[in-house]
Design a protein around this motif. Structure first.
Motif, short mmCIF file in Angstrom:
data_model
loop_
_atom_site.label_atom_id
_atom_site.label_comp_id
_atom_site.label_asym_id
_atom_site.label_seq_id
_atom_site.Cartn_x
_atom_site.Cartn_y
_atom_site.Cartn_z
N GLU A 1 3.88 45.01 -63.40
CA GLU A 1 5.10 45.61 -62.86
C GLU A 1 4.94 46.02 -61.40
OE1 GLU A 1 5.63 46.12 -67.29
OE2 GLU A 1 3.98 46.09 -65.86
N ARG A 2 3.71 46.06 -60.91
CA ARG A 2 3.46 46.42 -59.51
C ARG A 2 3.14 45.20 -58.65
NH1 ARG A 2 2.72 51.96 -58.64
NH2 ARG A 2 2.79 53.17 -60.57
N THR B 1 4.18 60.31 -64.26
CA THR B 1 5.60 60.30 -63.92
C THR B 1 6.27 59.16 -64.69
OG1 THR B 1 5.35 58.76 -62.07
CG2 THR B 1 5.03 61.10 -61.59
N GLU B 2 7.59 59.22 -64.78
CA GLU B 2 8.30 58.20 -65.54
C GLU B 2 8.15 56.81 -64.92
OE1 GLU B 2 12.13 60.05 -67.56
OE2 GLU B 2 11.70 61.07 -65.66
N SER B 3 7.87 56.76 -63.62
CA SER B 3 7.67 55.46 -62.95
C SER B 3 6.34 54.82 -63.35
CB SER B 3 7.73 55.63 -61.43
OG SER B 3 6.68 56.46 -60.97
N ASP B 4 5.47 55.58 -64.01
CA ASP B 4 4.20 55.02 -64.49
C ASP B 4 4.39 54.19 -65.76
OD1 ASP B 4 2.83 56.29 -62.43
OD2 ASP B 4 2.40 58.07 -63.63
N SER B 5 5.57 54.25 -66.34
CA SER B 5 5.85 53.44 -67.53
C SER B 5 5.73 51.97 -67.18
CB SER B 5 7.26 53.74 -68.06
OG SER B 5 7.37 55.07 -68.50
N LYS C 1 5.77 63.38 -69.58
CA LYS C 1 5.74 63.52 -68.13
C LYS C 1 4.88 64.72 -67.76
CE LYS C 1 8.95 64.05 -64.23
NZ LYS C 1 10.40 64.18 -63.87
#
Length: 411
Positions: A258-259, A299-303, A233
């Motif tokens: 995922e988006r 950020t972790e949401s980029d996983s 991160k």
């Protein structure tokens, strides 16, 4: 303090025969002597063991069981404490049996794995010799081409450098799209083709072969540099691929399934725009036929999984093959050793992530809110006192530091 990273993958047993190592009533039985697996996958190996119930009028009790590959100070080093296997190994042991699982396999994991059990008997420790040999291979599968459209037919075979289980079912892909009703290890077609072909074993679609051109030197295909990338991160990452097409490419971009909730149409992938990443995305093309997606301040949401798409006047690459999977993890401070001296206490700490970073990184350490000077590595060694609060971060990304750890000393 530890972290556990979950993973899954392709496990292939190369030679599955029982091998019994033992003397008198002591012994270890391995279920396999050789295992072949793909890098990045998960592997399981197991054994059963036996020992005399009584010896020298003493009832035998097992005190310790573990797997190892190397020695430390002439003593076997438990994989659970081996830094090379940090957070990647898991034991599942019961009475007289024990299995080992290794996740996220790496080239360095190629080794001979041995099981040891220690009992309360004098000299009552036993190691299964020889152990289990693990061999790692890069992609595992390759498409082999024979024949020529000049003679009419093209013949393809899905070949593995690992010996696959009998009666495996296969999946074939034509320019990234699945070919229905093709489950054998061979595939053939008539005539010339500007498409690329790849294959996978059913149930393990995350590990397909690289797509190959079968007739022309240039065909429609995308090859990702990495199947998966793990990053900390706050750091930056480059996700790359090479691409080609027999026809002129009119548009190209990166996207993430995922988006899809952000797309105007769920079936129409959209470019990873700056609005979705707040200006953290950049696409680089250092050479013709190579594209790199750079994401900063992770950020972790980029996983997520990231794909590359291109279109021509006659064709659109919308592959059902996997792209590159990015996993973003936060840093943690691990206490590796505490040494109590007469006048003070010394601690050895590690700034740890559940995955290995893609590049060599510099770190910043904080003690009681103040930056520790002279230390830029992932390890810290120094004097500590009860109540000290220590944390770490990547240099240049101090806002994404680890949770603080409070030093507690017990006597």
């Amino acid at each position: 303090m530890s972290l556990t990273a979950a993973a899954s993958g392709f496990v292939v047993v190369l030679l599955s025969v029982q091998v019994i190592q033992g003397q008198y009533d002591w012994g270890v039985t391995y279920s396999s002597t050789e295992i072949c697996a793909f890098k990045g996958s998960t592997v399981d190996m197991s054994c059963t063991y036996r020992y005399p119930s009584w010896k020298n009028y003493l009832k035998t009790e097992v005190k310790e069981t573990f797997w190892f590959t190397k020695l430390s100070g002439n003593q076997p080093l438990d994989l659970r404490t081996d830094s090379d296997y940090q957070d990647r190994v898991e034991y599942s042991c019961s009475e007289k049996s024990c299995s080992l699982r290794i996740r996220d396999l790496r080239e360095s994991d190629s080794a001979e794995y041995k099981f040891m059990f220690i009992t309360n008997q004098p000299g009552g420790r036993y190691t299964g010799e020889p152990g289990v040999t693990l061999k790692l291979t890069d992609s595992g599968l390759q498409v082999q081409v024979s024949g020529s459209s000049y003679y009419g037919w093209i013949y393809l075979e899905c070949h593995s450098s690992c010996r696959l289980p009998d009666r495996s079912s296969y999946i074939w892909y034509k320019s990234g799209e699945k070919i229905q009703s093709q489950t054998s290890s061979t595939y053939s077609f008539y005539g010339a083709s500007t498409d690329s072909y790849s294959c996978a074993v059913e149930g393990h679609e995350d590990f397909p072969s690289p797509p190959v051109c079968v007739e022309y030197t240039t065909c429609s295909r995308v090859i990702y540099t990495d199947r998966s990338i793990c990053a900390s991160k706050g750091s930056s990452v480059d996700i790359s691929c090479t691409y080609s097409s027999y026809y002129t490419i009119t548009s190209k971009f990166w996207f993430s399934p995922e988006r899809s909730h952000q797309w105007q149409s769920p079936s129409q992938p959209e470019d990873l725009s700056d609005s979705q990443f707040a200006g953290r995305v950049q696409v680089l093309e250092s050479e013709r036929g190579r594209s790199t997606l750079r994401i900063t301040d992770l950020t972790e949401s980029d996983s997520a999984q990231y794909h590359f798409k291109f279109t021509t006047q006659w064709f659109e690459w919308r592959s059902s093959l996997p792209g590159t999977t990015l996993t973003v993890t936060a840093l943690q401070v691990q206490v590796t050793r505490i040494t109590v001296h007469q006048s003070d206490t010394e601690a050895e700490l590690k700034c740890h992530s559940s995955c290995s970073p893609a590049a060599r990184l510099s770190y910043v350490w904080f003690k009681n809110g103040q930056k520790v000077t002279g230390v830029e590595t992932s390890s810290f060694k120094g004097r500590v006192y009860p109540g000290d609060i220590i944390s770490c971060a990547l240099k240049g990304h101090e806002n994404y530091g680890s949770p603080p750890v409070c030093v507690m000393l017990t006597h």
